[in-house]
Design an enzyme around this catalytic site. Structure first.
Site, PDB file in Angstrom:
ATOM      1  N   TYR A 155      -9.856  -5.401   2.461  1.00 44.52           N
ATOM      2  CA  TYR A 155      -9.195  -4.189   2.960  1.00 44.52           C
ATOM      3  C   TYR A 155      -9.429  -3.056   1.952  1.00 44.52           C
ATOM      4  CZ  TYR A 155      -5.171  -1.773   5.281  1.00 44.52           C
ATOM      5  OH  TYR A 155      -4.333  -0.919   5.962  1.00 44.52           O
ATOM      6  N   GLU A 209      -4.199   7.073  18.026  1.00 45.12           N
ATOM      7  CA  GLU A 209      -4.855   5.856  17.528  1.00 45.12           C
ATOM      8  C   GLU A 209      -4.129   4.629  18.089  1.00 45.12           C
ATOM      9  OE1 GLU A 209      -5.734   6.103  13.312  1.00 45.12           O
ATOM     10  OE2 GLU A 209      -5.367   3.961  13.077  1.00 45.12           O
ATOM     11  N   ARG A 217      -8.992  -6.652  13.180  1.00 52.60           N
ATOM     12  CA  ARG A 217      -8.215  -5.845  14.088  1.00 52.60           C
ATOM     13  C   ARG A 217      -9.080  -4.669  14.491  1.00 52.60           C
ATOM     14  NH1 ARG A 217      -4.608  -6.827  17.781  1.00 52.60           N
ATOM     15  NH2 ARG A 217      -3.015  -5.214  17.967  1.00 52.60           N
ATOM     16  N   ASP A 254     -10.305   0.610   0.489  1.00 51.74           N
ATOM     17  CA  ASP A 254     -10.326   2.039   0.752  1.00 51.74           C
ATOM     18  C   ASP A 254     -11.671   2.594   0.266  1.00 51.74           C
ATOM     19  OD1 ASP A 254      -7.890   2.481   2.036  1.00 51.74           O
ATOM     20  OD2 ASP A 254      -6.790   2.465   0.148  1.00 51.74           O
ATOM     21  N   ARG A 301      -0.321   6.194  15.638  1.00 49.94           N
ATOM     22  CA  ARG A 301      -0.202   7.509  15.001  1.00 49.94           C
ATOM     23  C   ARG A 301      -0.989   8.556  15.773  1.00 49.94           C
ATOM     24  NH1 ARG A 301      -2.835   5.314   9.244  1.00 49.94           N
ATOM     25  NH2 ARG A 301      -4.587   4.249  10.217  1.00 49.94           N
ATOM     26  N   ARG A 353       9.790   5.272  -3.616  1.00 49.09           N
ATOM     27  CA  ARG A 353      10.153   6.019  -4.833  1.00 49.09           C
ATOM     28  C   ARG A 353      11.513   6.691  -4.678  1.00 49.09           C
ATOM     29  NH1 ARG A 353       5.777   9.746  -2.797  1.00 49.09           N
ATOM     30  NH2 ARG A 353       4.045   8.675  -3.790  1.00 49.09           N
ATOM     31  N   ARG A 369       0.833  -1.202   0.000  1.00 48.68           N
ATOM     32  CA  ARG A 369       0.000   0.000   0.000  1.00 48.68           C
ATOM     33  C   ARG A 369       0.872   1.258   0.000  1.00 48.68           C
ATOM     34  NH1 ARG A 369      -5.259  -0.117   1.912  1.00 48.68           N
ATOM     35  NH2 ARG A 369      -4.934   1.741   3.184  1.00 48.68           N
TER      36      ARG A 369
END
Ligand code: FAD
Ligand code: UDP
Length: 393
Positions: free
Chosen positions: A361, A312, A260, A363, A291, A184, A180
């Site tokens: 999963y 979180e 989860r 988005d 986070r 780069r 995910r």
């Protein structure tokens, strides 16, 4: 009293994006829906509210990002999107690194300045692990991560975060999860590779108000759990769109799928700028949260002197907790296939959709694309039918 007293065409379980878009598009085609939602509000995990002028995302940071132009054009009918671009900072034991893995991260980690220097460093670090894989594809998240960015970034920025996020070893997780995140070799901290990205000005909840409130053909009941009247709903409604957990629908008859869960701790602080970034990840194993979000940095609309922050915390799922993430490893996928088969064979009147109904999963953009495909099927629309440019009234 009968539950389907208004001759509804659909019962829709869940007022998240899958269920709400289904109801809206069905209403456009003259169909009447009742939506039941167990939470006290609409919007599913996209729900947001406002305090001190700040849009707070109640279920974790939601950034809309997609390459799918139909989805992007569609969602912008219901809200104005800002130009927010997610740029996450990682804190590993007090040292800061840019995410996702890019030339800034490599410079911060090793002082490398050119792509060739960074690639040489990664090649050197991954050589041993790649040799041990013997030409085979990565079998788990650890092998995948090391073969992408080497051992040191894996140890500092991935292993601790991943193992607390998922509550298991990185060697026991599927490889696709780490893919995910972009890797780069340019100086670019954009967390996503997609062409379109942003957040609705004023939050996501307005999208759901426009989709499902004030529509004569849609009724919404919040604080209503499908399982309080499962058998009556099944008997009275000709068609059910179900976006809850598929294993719960079948009373866990093949066993519990693993999920989860998360816990969010939100506090208001007297500050104009608490942490200097919208999202900071804590990538060591010891910090209990993954986070910290500072919501004013997502849209810059905050009152002076106030900031709202959310930590979180990942946590184990059990039947008393919210399921946020499916754990798509081989064992769970084998069990999911049993449920999907039972759905086809025993309940063809029920359409299982969304992140929990399809145990994927997904988005937000993927959920919207999935509901479009299911709607094309449901309403016999041609494959090229474009929901963003739909003239049906
Ligand atoms: P949901 O939004 O979960 O809605 C399902 C609804 O069904 C819920 O409201 C639930 O209460 C209700 N329901 C379930 N069971 C019952 C029942 N028995 N009776 C009545 N109601 C029931 N996606 C992105 O694109 N970008 C992001 O940045 C992003 N960040 C995320 C961060 C976090 C922490 C999480 C958890 C998810 C994130 N997502 C993100 C994913 C996004 O939340 C999902 O793709 C999307 O919300 C899934 O939509 P859905 O309609 O399938 O499910
Ligand atoms: N990840 C990581 N370190 C980070 C951020 C993410 O190792 O600082 C890994 C982790 O395994 C996580 C996955 O990458 O589950 C996907 O991250 P993403 O931010 O997409 O997760 P989500 O926002 O869906 O929780």
């Amino acid at each position: 009293m009968a539950l389907n007293d208004k001759n509804y065409d659909y019962l829709i379980v869940g007022a998240g994006p899958y269920g709400s878009i289904f109801a809206y598009e069905a209403a456009k085609r003259g169909k009447r829906s009742l939506i039941v939602e167990k939470r006290p509000h609409i919007g599913g995990n996209m729900y947001t509210h406002t305090e001190h002028g700040i849009t707070v995302h109640d279920f974790g940071a939601h950034i809309f990002h997609t390459d799918n132009k139909e989805v992007w054009d569609y969602i912008r009918q219901f809200a104005d999107f800002n130009g927010y671009q997610n740029q996450v900072v990682a804190n590993y034991k007090g040292s800061l690194y840019n995410l996702p893995f890019n030339m800034n991260t490599f410079y911060e980690m090793w002082g490398t300045k050119t792509p060739d220097e960074a690639k040489a460093k990664i090649d050197e670090q991954k050589a041993e692990a790649v040799a041990a894989m013997d030409g085979k594809a990565p079998r788990n998240l650890e092998e995948q991560a090391i073969s992408l960015i080497g051992t040191e970034i894996y140890e500092k920025l991935i292993k601790g975060y991943t193992e607390k996020q998922w509550g298991r070893k990185a060697t026991d997780l599927p490889a696709f999860i780490i893919k995910r995140l972009p890797v780069r070799f340019i100086y670019d901290n954009n967390y996503f590779n997609h062409r379109y990205q942003g957040i609705p000005v004023g939050g996501y909840t307005q999208i759901f108000e426009r989709l499902i409130l004030d529509n004569d053909l849609i009724d919404v009941q919040v604080n209503t759990d499908f399982f309080a009247h499962r058998d009556e709903y099944l008997a009275e409604f000709p068609r059910i769109i179900y976006t809850g957990m598929i294993d719960q629908f079948f009373d866990y008859k093949f066993g519990e799928l693993e999920y989860r869960s998360l816990r969010f701790e939100t506090e208001t602080v007297d500050s104009d700028n608490y942490q200097g970034n919208a999202v900071i990840n804590y990538t060591d194993a010891e910090t209990p949260y993954t986070r910290v979000m500072e919501w004013r940095h997502f849209d810059g609309l905050a009152d002076e002197g106030k900031s709202v922050i959310t930590r979180e915390y990942p946590q184990a799922w059990d039947r008393t907790k919210e399921a946020y993430y499916p754990v798509n490893d081989d064992k769970n996928m084998a069990m999911y296939k049993q449920y999907a088969k039972a759905a086809r064979e025993e309940h063809s009147e029920v359409l299982f959709g969304g992140r929990l109904g399809q145990y994927r999963y997904f988005d937000m953009d993927q959920v919207i694309n999935a509901v479009f495909n299911d709607l094309r099927h449901e309403f016999d629309l041609p494959a090229e039918f474009n929901f963003a440019h739909d003239e049906v009234k």
